[in-house]
Design an enzyme around this catalytic site. Sequence first.
Site, PDB file in Angstrom:
ATOM      1  N   GLY A   8      14.198   9.218  47.247  1.00  7.20           N
ATOM      2  CA  GLY A   8      14.243  10.579  46.727  1.00  7.20           C
ATOM      3  C   GLY A   8      12.925  11.092  46.187  1.00  7.20           C
ATOM      4  O   GLY A   8      11.867  10.968  46.814  1.00  7.20           O
ATOM      5  N   SER A   9      12.985  11.654  44.986  1.00  4.98           N
ATOM      6  CA  SER A   9      11.818  12.324  44.416  1.00  4.98           C
ATOM      7  C   SER A   9      10.719  11.372  43.978  1.00  4.98           C
ATOM      8  O   SER A   9       9.614  11.831  43.676  1.00  4.98           O
ATOM      9  CB  SER A   9      12.248  13.197  43.233  1.00  4.98           C
ATOM     10  OG  SER A   9      12.898  14.360  43.700  1.00  4.98           O
TER      11      SER A   9
END
Length: 204
Positions: A8-9
């Site tokens: 993800g981020s």
Amino acid sequence: ADMGYGIGSVSKQCRGTVILMLAEQGKLSRDDPVSRCLPALTRAGEVTIRRLLSHTSGYQDYWPQDYVPPFMLRETTADQILDRWAKKPLDFEPGTRYQYSNTGYVIAGLILEKASGMALLPFLSARVFAPLGMNRIVNIDQEPLRDTGDPLLTMANVVCTPHIGYVTRDEYELQFTDIFDQIVAFAAGTPTNVVNPDVMGKRR
């Protein structure tokens, strides 16, 4: 044991790193305006790449929720995200506030592609992942994980968190959903990495 994780981020750091690499090569500057590559966006001549990377651009975050909103169940593209979110008035004057913005990193990812002449993940793989021995990165923007014959990636298909989430049924109730369209993340965070124990060992 080896395990597949949607990172993800966490991968935003990788985008920032390769943009700095491109700056070292003279292909862009952190102080270039967004308008150099994407002139149609709101106040593109005033917002810089530096502001995108530091979450101080003023572009409204297209994903502020901590669950999967219904629009993520529909196929979309990075350009469509920007048409909807990066052509609105800014939330604040560039550089005057901090506000986490996935929209800013979608913009940064498109700028990276234009400056490098390569698609995002192949460029990240060549410049970041491969040199670090991260050889089992999967691009879930393009396709869901499948049984590739690699038992580790098959396992990743079961445990990878980007393939599960919740959507709102009404104002107060969440409904479980099996899958959502990862193209909504693009440069804001999509790779899945299967942990390599040899690489982990080097970090200890």
